[in-house]
Motif scaffolding. Structure first.
Motif, PDB file in Angstrom:
ATOM      1  N   ASP A  20       0.813  -1.215   0.000  1.00 19.25           N
ATOM      2  CA  ASP A  20       0.000   0.000   0.000  1.00 19.25           C
ATOM      3  C   ASP A  20       0.848   1.268   0.000  1.00 19.25           C
ATOM      4  OD1 ASP A  20      -2.332  -1.373  -0.047  1.00 19.25           O
ATOM      5  OD2 ASP A  20      -2.757  -1.185   2.094  1.00 19.25           O
ATOM      6  N   ARG A  21       2.160   1.135   0.156  1.00 17.09           N
ATOM      7  CA  ARG A  21       3.041   2.289   0.099  1.00 17.09           C
ATOM      8  C   ARG A  21       3.388   2.565  -1.346  1.00 17.09           C
ATOM      9  NH1 ARG A  21       0.658   2.895   2.835  1.00 17.09           N
ATOM     10  NH2 ARG A  21       0.608   3.762   4.753  1.00 17.09           N
ATOM     11  N   HIS A  22       3.781   3.772  -1.644  1.00 18.58           N
ATOM     12  CA  HIS A  22       4.085   4.142  -3.024  1.00 18.58           C
ATOM     13  C   HIS A  22       5.420   3.536  -3.441  1.00 18.58           C
ATOM     14  CE1 HIS A  22       3.764   6.447  -6.665  1.00 18.58           C
ATOM     15  NE2 HIS A  22       4.940   6.995  -6.475  1.00 18.58           N
ATOM     16  N   PRO A  23       5.435   2.571  -4.374  1.00 22.20           N
ATOM     17  CA  PRO A  23       6.691   1.917  -4.744  1.00 22.20           C
ATOM     18  C   PRO A  23       7.496   2.748  -5.731  1.00 22.20           C
ATOM     19  CG  PRO A  23       4.875   0.941  -5.956  1.00 22.20           C
ATOM     20  CD  PRO A  23       4.278   2.017  -5.075  1.00 22.20           C
ATOM     21  N   ALA A  24       8.741   2.996  -5.405  1.00 20.48           N
ATOM     22  CA  ALA A  24       9.656   3.722  -6.282  1.00 20.48           C
ATOM     23  C   ALA A  24      11.050   3.511  -5.710  1.00 20.48           C
ATOM     24  CB  ALA A  24       9.287   5.212  -6.318  1.00 20.48           C
ATOM     25  N   ASP A  25      12.035   4.313  -6.093  1.00 20.61           N
ATOM     26  CA  ASP A  25      13.343   4.238  -5.457  1.00 20.61           C
ATOM     27  C   ASP A  25      13.196   4.531  -3.967  1.00 20.61           C
ATOM     28  OD1 ASP A  25      14.559   3.701  -7.852  1.00 20.61           O
ATOM     29  OD2 ASP A  25      14.994   5.792  -8.290  1.00 20.61           O
ATOM     30  N   THR A  26      12.200   5.346  -3.646  1.00 20.33           N
ATOM     31  CA  THR A  26      11.849   5.621  -2.253  1.00 20.33           C
ATOM     32  C   THR A  26      10.472   5.029  -1.967  1.00 20.33           C
ATOM     33  OG1 THR A  26      13.154   7.648  -2.101  1.00 20.33           O
ATOM     34  CG2 THR A  26      11.299   7.435  -0.598  1.00 20.33           C
ATOM     35  N   TYR A  27      10.318   4.402  -0.787  1.00 15.54           N
ATOM     36  CA  TYR A  27       9.003   3.950  -0.340  1.00 15.54           C
ATOM     37  C   TYR A  27       8.439   5.041   0.560  1.00 15.54           C
ATOM     38  CZ  TYR A  27       9.603  -0.737  -2.226  1.00 15.54           C
ATOM     39  OH  TYR A  27       9.768  -1.788  -3.072  1.00 15.54           O
ATOM     40  N   PHE A  28       7.374   5.682   0.085  1.00 12.91           N
ATOM     41  CA  PHE A  28       6.755   6.782   0.823  1.00 12.91           C
ATOM     42  C   PHE A  28       5.659   6.234   1.732  1.00 12.91           C
ATOM     43  CE2 PHE A  28       7.932   8.816  -3.327  1.00 12.91           C
ATOM     44  CZ  PHE A  28       8.935   9.630  -2.842  1.00 12.91           C
ATOM     45  N   HIS A  29       5.789   6.416   3.022  1.00  9.36           N
ATOM     46  CA  HIS A  29       4.741   5.990   3.943  1.00  9.36           C
ATOM     47  C   HIS A  29       3.597   7.002   3.982  1.00  9.36           C
ATOM     48  CE1 HIS A  29       6.576   2.502   6.220  1.00  9.36           C
ATOM     49  NE2 HIS A  29       7.542   2.869   5.389  1.00  9.36           N
ATOM     50  N   PHE A  30       3.887   8.267   3.657  1.00 14.38           N
ATOM     51  CA  PHE A  30       2.873   9.323   3.633  1.00 14.38           C
ATOM     52  C   PHE A  30       3.073  10.162   2.374  1.00 14.38           C
ATOM     53  CE2 PHE A  30       3.757   8.237   8.038  1.00 14.38           C
ATOM     54  CZ  PHE A  30       2.475   7.970   8.528  1.00 14.38           C
ATOM     55  N   SER A  31       2.049  10.917   1.992  1.00 15.66           N
ATOM     56  CA  SER A  31       2.112  11.733   0.791  1.00 15.66           C
ATOM     57  C   SER A  31       3.373  12.587   0.779  1.00 15.66           C
ATOM     58  CB  SER A  31       0.870  12.634   0.702  1.00 15.66           C
ATOM     59  OG  SER A  31      -0.283  11.854   0.432  1.00 15.66           O
ATOM     60  N   PHE A  32       4.098  12.493  -0.334  1.00 17.53           N
ATOM     61  CA  PHE A  32       5.359  13.204  -0.441  1.00 17.53           C
ATOM     62  C   PHE A  32       5.791  13.174  -1.901  1.00 17.53           C
ATOM     63  CE2 PHE A  32       9.938  13.907  -0.027  1.00 17.53           C
ATOM     64  CZ  PHE A  32      10.022  14.824   1.005  1.00 17.53           C
ATOM     65  N   ALA A  33       6.355  14.298  -2.367  1.00 13.75           N
ATOM     66  CA  ALA A  33       6.903  14.382  -3.730  1.00 13.75           C
ATOM     67  C   ALA A  33       5.842  13.979  -4.745  1.00 13.75           C
ATOM     68  CB  ALA A  33       8.166  13.545  -3.845  1.00 13.75           C
ATOM     69  N   ASN A  34       6.136  12.953  -5.579  1.00 18.34           N
ATOM     70  CA  ASN A  34       5.195  12.580  -6.638  1.00 18.34           C
ATOM     71  C   ASN A  34       4.132  11.584  -6.175  1.00 18.34           C
ATOM     72  OD1 ASN A  34       7.131  10.570  -6.347  1.00 18.34           O
ATOM     73  ND2 ASN A  34       6.900   9.855  -8.447  1.00 18.34           N
ATOM     74  N   TYR A  35       4.099  11.274  -4.858  1.00 18.92           N
ATOM     75  CA  TYR A  35       3.042  10.430  -4.316  1.00 18.92           C
ATOM     76  C   TYR A  35       2.090  11.311  -3.524  1.00 18.92           C
ATOM     77  CZ  TYR A  35       0.770   7.401  -0.868  1.00 18.92           C
ATOM     78  OH  TYR A  35      -0.142   6.788  -0.055  1.00 18.92           O
ATOM     79  N   TYR A  36       0.833  11.381  -3.942  1.00 23.53           N
ATOM     80  CA  TYR A  36      -0.153  12.201  -3.230  1.00 23.53           C
ATOM     81  C   TYR A  36      -1.397  11.380  -2.956  1.00 23.53           C
ATOM     82  CZ  TYR A  36      -3.642  15.670  -2.036  1.00 23.53           C
ATOM     83  OH  TYR A  36      -4.629  16.362  -1.392  1.00 23.53           O
ATOM     84  N   ASN A  37      -1.773  11.331  -1.703  1.00 19.28           N
ATOM     85  CA  ASN A  37      -2.988  10.650  -1.280  1.00 19.28           C
ATOM     86  C   ASN A  37      -3.608  11.487  -0.167  1.00 19.28           C
ATOM     87  OD1 ASN A  37      -4.997   9.061  -0.197  1.00 19.28           O
ATOM     88  ND2 ASN A  37      -3.778   7.190  -0.124  1.00 19.28           N
ATOM     89  N   PRO A  38      -4.716  12.178  -0.429  1.00 23.74           N
ATOM     90  CA  PRO A  38      -5.303  13.071   0.584  1.00 23.74           C
ATOM     91  C   PRO A  38      -5.744  12.338   1.846  1.00 23.74           C
ATOM     92  CG  PRO A  38      -6.817  12.753  -1.250  1.00 23.74           C
ATOM     93  CD  PRO A  38      -5.514  12.143  -1.670  1.00 23.74           C
ATOM     94  N   GLU A  39      -5.890  11.013   1.784  1.00 24.68           N
ATOM     95  CA  GLU A  39      -6.273  10.245   2.962  1.00 24.68           C
ATOM     96  C   GLU A  39      -5.054   9.700   3.706  1.00 24.68           C
ATOM     97  OE1 GLU A  39      -8.985   7.253   1.657  1.00 24.68           O
ATOM     98  OE2 GLU A  39     -10.632   8.668   1.359  1.00 24.68           O
ATOM     99  N   ASN A  40      -3.859  10.083   3.240  1.00 26.61           N
ATOM    100  CA  ASN A  40      -2.641   9.558   3.858  1.00 26.61           C
ATOM    101  C   ASN A  40      -1.590  10.661   3.942  1.00 26.61           C
ATOM    102  OD1 ASN A  40      -0.920   7.593   4.949  1.00 26.61           O
ATOM    103  ND2 ASN A  40      -0.029   7.170   2.946  1.00 26.61           N
ATOM    104  N   ILE A  41      -1.929  11.717   4.672  1.00 24.85           N
ATOM    105  CA  ILE A  41      -1.034  12.868   4.797  1.00 24.85           C
ATOM    106  C   ILE A  41      -0.111  12.733   6.004  1.00 24.85           C
ATOM    107  CG2 ILE A  41      -0.908  15.368   5.078  1.00 24.85           C
ATOM    108  CD1 ILE A  41      -1.958  14.514   2.368  1.00 24.85           C
ATOM    109  N   ASN A  42      -0.633  12.246   7.106  1.00 28.72           N
ATOM    110  CA  ASN A  42       0.157  12.182   8.336  1.00 28.72           C
ATOM    111  C   ASN A  42      -0.490  11.212   9.311  1.00 28.72           C
ATOM    112  OD1 ASN A  42      -1.988  14.321   8.627  1.00 28.72           O
ATOM    113  ND2 ASN A  42      -1.294  14.171  10.759  1.00 28.72           N
ATOM    114  N   PHE A  43       0.223  10.921  10.374  1.00 33.89           N
ATOM    115  CA  PHE A  43      -0.319  10.176  11.512  1.00 33.89           C
ATOM    116  C   PHE A  43       0.089  10.957  12.752  1.00 33.89           C
ATOM    117  CE2 PHE A  43       0.129   6.679  14.725  1.00 33.89           C
ATOM    118  CZ  PHE A  43      -1.218   6.344  14.797  1.00 33.89           C
TER     119      PHE A  43
END
Length: 249
Positions: A20-43
């Motif tokens: 469920d994390r954004h797969p790329a060279d970086t695994y984004f746990h929360f919205s960041f850079a080219n991964y945006y999910n308004p339901e996953n901004i922070n905890f």
């Protein structure tokens, strides 16, 4: 992905598989850079957790930060840090930790100046106020400090005696690297507190209610008494504990 918590003995848990994390060279746990999910901004106050891979002789050149508390945890390889507050370069290796209170504004860089790849966790915590003084610190922990036990690596101003590093925010960081099948690691999450648990190497079982494989995570709202044991030959995980917030994400 909408949050779906389940209750277990008074605690609320939300399992987050690596898929469920954004797969790329970086695994984004929360919205960041080219991964945006308004339901996953922070905890809570945890705004960013990036599992970064840095190629040899690559990395993040000089760039500015302001009004953010930043923690870097080196998983493998070597990471060379520079910041404008100290104007000093320092190289960190596996298990080493650096903290930057960006506050009023700081420039820094994080580079892999070596021939082997580097992997590190880049973690951003929202500050309690803007414009705080800039501060940079690091600590070069030994592997034995976290082996089959829980190591308090970063604390808050009230827990400065318990951890060698601290942030301005009410947050605590713990890590453990487990290799002994018989070992058990315990963690108590109090009422009114919440934690984000990320297993970034191997696999760990938490009380039989969740098994975290590489890059899996668990959000949990206390109270809860947690026991960690190996679900594979080894496990390496981080716990980020903070005050509970009514609004999640």
């Amino acid at each position: 992905m909408a949050l779906q918590y389940r209750q277990i003995d008074g605690a609320s848990l939300h399992y987050l598989p690596a898929s469920d994390r954004h797969p790329a060279d970086t695994y984004f746990h929360f919205s960041f850079a080219n991964y945006y999910n308004p339901e996953n901004i922070n905890f809570g106050v945890l705004r960013v957790l990036n599992d970064d891979g840095v190629v040899p002789h690559g990395g993040f050149d000089k760039h500015p930060h302001r009004n953010m508390e930043i923690v870097s945890y080196v998983v493998s390889g070597k990471l060379t840090h520079w910041d404008s507050a100290t104007d000093v370069e320092d190289t960190l290796e596996r298990g080493h930790v650096q903290t930057v209170s960006a506050g009023a504004g700081v420039w820094h860089s994080e580079l892999n100046k070596h021939d082997e790849a580097c992997r590190f966790l880049q973690i951003w915590i929202l500050p309690p106020a803007n414009g705080l003084p800039v501060r940079y610190e690091n600590h070069k922990f030994d592997a034995s400090d976290r082996l089959n036990k829980l190591l308090h690596i970063v604390g808050n101003p009230a827990s400065r005696e318990d951890a060698p590093l601290h942030l301005n925010q009410d947050v605590n960081f713990y890590v453990s690297e487990m290799t002994d099948l018989a070992a058990r690691v315990s963690f108590s999450l109090k009422a009114g507190r919440q934690a984000y648990i990320n297993n970034f190497e191997g696999a760990v079982d938490i009380d039989g209610v969740a098994t975290l494989h590489e890059r899996d995570a668990l959000e949990i709202i206390g109270p809860a008494e947690l026991t960690f044991s190996l679900a594979d030959k080894s496990a390496h995980f981080i716990i980020i504990e903070m005050a509970e917030t009514r609004e999640q994400h």
